[in-house]
Design an enzyme around this catalytic site. Structure first.
Site, mmCIF file in Angstrom:
data_model
loop_
_atom_site.group_PDB
_atom_site.id
_atom_site.type_symbol
_atom_site.label_atom_id
_atom_site.label_comp_id
_atom_site.label_asym_id
_atom_site.label_seq_id
_atom_site.Cartn_x
_atom_site.Cartn_y
_atom_site.Cartn_z
ATOM 1 N N GLU A 140 0.860 -1.189 0.000
ATOM 2 C CA GLU A 140 0.000 0.000 0.000
ATOM 3 C C GLU A 140 0.889 1.229 0.000
ATOM 4 O OE1 GLU A 140 -3.646 2.222 2.375
ATOM 5 O OE2 GLU A 140 -3.392 0.040 2.585
ATOM 6 N N ASP B 181 -2.512 12.312 -2.432
ATOM 7 C CA ASP B 181 -2.588 13.772 -2.510
ATOM 8 C C ASP B 181 -2.839 14.157 -3.969
ATOM 9 O OD1 ASP B 181 -2.113 16.570 -2.517
ATOM 10 O OD2 ASP B 181 -0.831 16.362 -0.761
ATOM 11 N N GLU C 12 4.740 5.041 3.854
ATOM 12 C CA GLU C 12 4.133 6.313 4.273
ATOM 13 C C GLU C 12 5.187 7.170 4.954
ATOM 14 O OE1 GLU C 12 2.361 9.337 4.621
ATOM 15 O OE2 GLU C 12 0.836 7.845 4.063
ATOM 16 N N ASP D 232 -11.324 10.697 -4.544
ATOM 17 C CA ASP D 232 -12.568 11.458 -4.591
ATOM 18 C C ASP D 232 -12.423 12.680 -5.489
ATOM 19 O OD1 ASP D 232 -10.720 12.343 -2.516
ATOM 20 O OD2 ASP D 232 -12.233 13.857 -2.023
ATOM 21 N N ASP E 86 9.625 7.871 1.248
ATOM 22 C CA ASP E 86 9.016 7.846 -0.071
ATOM 23 C C ASP E 86 9.169 6.447 -0.664
ATOM 24 O OD1 ASP E 86 8.033 8.492 -2.577
ATOM 25 O OD2 ASP E 86 9.916 9.373 -3.263
ATOM 26 N N LYS F 51 -3.547 22.053 -8.076
ATOM 27 C CA LYS F 51 -3.161 23.184 -8.919
ATOM 28 C C LYS F 51 -2.321 22.692 -10.094
ATOM 29 C CE LYS F 51 -3.257 26.428 -5.044
ATOM 30 N NZ LYS F 51 -2.476 27.383 -4.208
#
Length: 244
Positions: A73, A147, A98, A183, A125, A151
């Site tokens: 994951e 994330d 994570e 989402d 990372d 922009k």
């Protein structure tokens, strides 16, 4: 070593992309600090020296035998999904990557509370870890609510790229699954475009509900709960690794 900086003429990505933002949020409490100091070192994945590959099957000695499968994951957030999957599938080795310290300590709390023996953590990372994994060594890869870097000038920081999907395809075994949830409609579309031009991944959807309903055995995440509360409808994309 594979290059995750994208392909010339496609995404114009900068080298040394940072896919995550801050490394630490609220100040940790005493028990959280203890878990970070005492539990994390036993679960942390350190890469072998001299650029040698890392065999993920060797990471789970507590299972008393080779794990039935290995899952990864990427960016597990607070670890709700990872912990639920580890508890539901105790013979499957699950690697979580994570860099956000507060998320790591939440997963450590779940590991301790549920006595999970099939979880290992990369608190950096994921790029370097992916590069050191051998071909066809994973059965499943999750990327859940990454994330979105919404922009336009930030989009080069999105984890999904031509190169990262090629790398995921490389480490998946034939028939292995890559599952993505978001989402943010723009990020879902972004991912579909790049997956469509990845020759080793095939989208499994056959009807609309295949991308509007959660994956089988889905426990949900706190990010998903926030999205639903805000009226945003998540998208669930699954891709299968084509035969070599």
């Amino acid at each position: 070593m594979p290059d995750l900086n994208g392909r010339p003429g496609r995404e114009a990505e900068e080298p040394e992309r940072a896919f995550f933002g801050r490394r630490k949020g609220k100040r940790l409490r005493g028990l959280q600090e203890r878990r970070l100091a005492e539990l994390l070192p036993a679960l942390r994945i350190d890469l072998p020296p001299d650029d040698r590959p890392l065999d993920p099957r060797t990471l789970f000695p507590a299972l008393d035998g080779a794990p039935e499968e290995i899952w990864l994951e990427i960016g597990f957030g607070g670890g709700e999904h990872l912990a639920a999957q580890a508890e539901a599938h105790p013979r499957i080795g699950i690697i979580g990557a994570e860099p956000f310290v507060n998320g790591v300590v939440k997963l450590l709390a779940a590991i301790e509370a549920r006595s999970l023996r099939n979880v290992r953590i990369r608190d950096e990372d994921v790029t370097a870890l992916l590069a050191r994994l051998p071909d066809a060594c994973l059965d499943r890869v999750y990327l859940l609510y990454p994330d979105p870097w919404p922009k336009r000038r930030q989009r080069k920081r999105r984890f999904v790229s031509d190169a990262s999907l090629a790398e995921i395809g490389r480490v998946l075994r034939d028939g292995g699954r890559f599952r993505f949830a978001s989402d943010i409609d723009d990020y879902a579309g972004w991912t579909l475009v790049r997956a469509a031009r990845c020759p080793v991944l095939a989208w499994t959807a056959r009807q609309a509900r295949d991308w509007t309903e959660p994956f089988p055995g889905w426990p949900g995440t706190r990010y998903e709960a926030k999205a639903l509360a805000a009226g945003r409808r998540p998208t669930y994309l699954e891709f299968v690794r084509r035969s070599r």
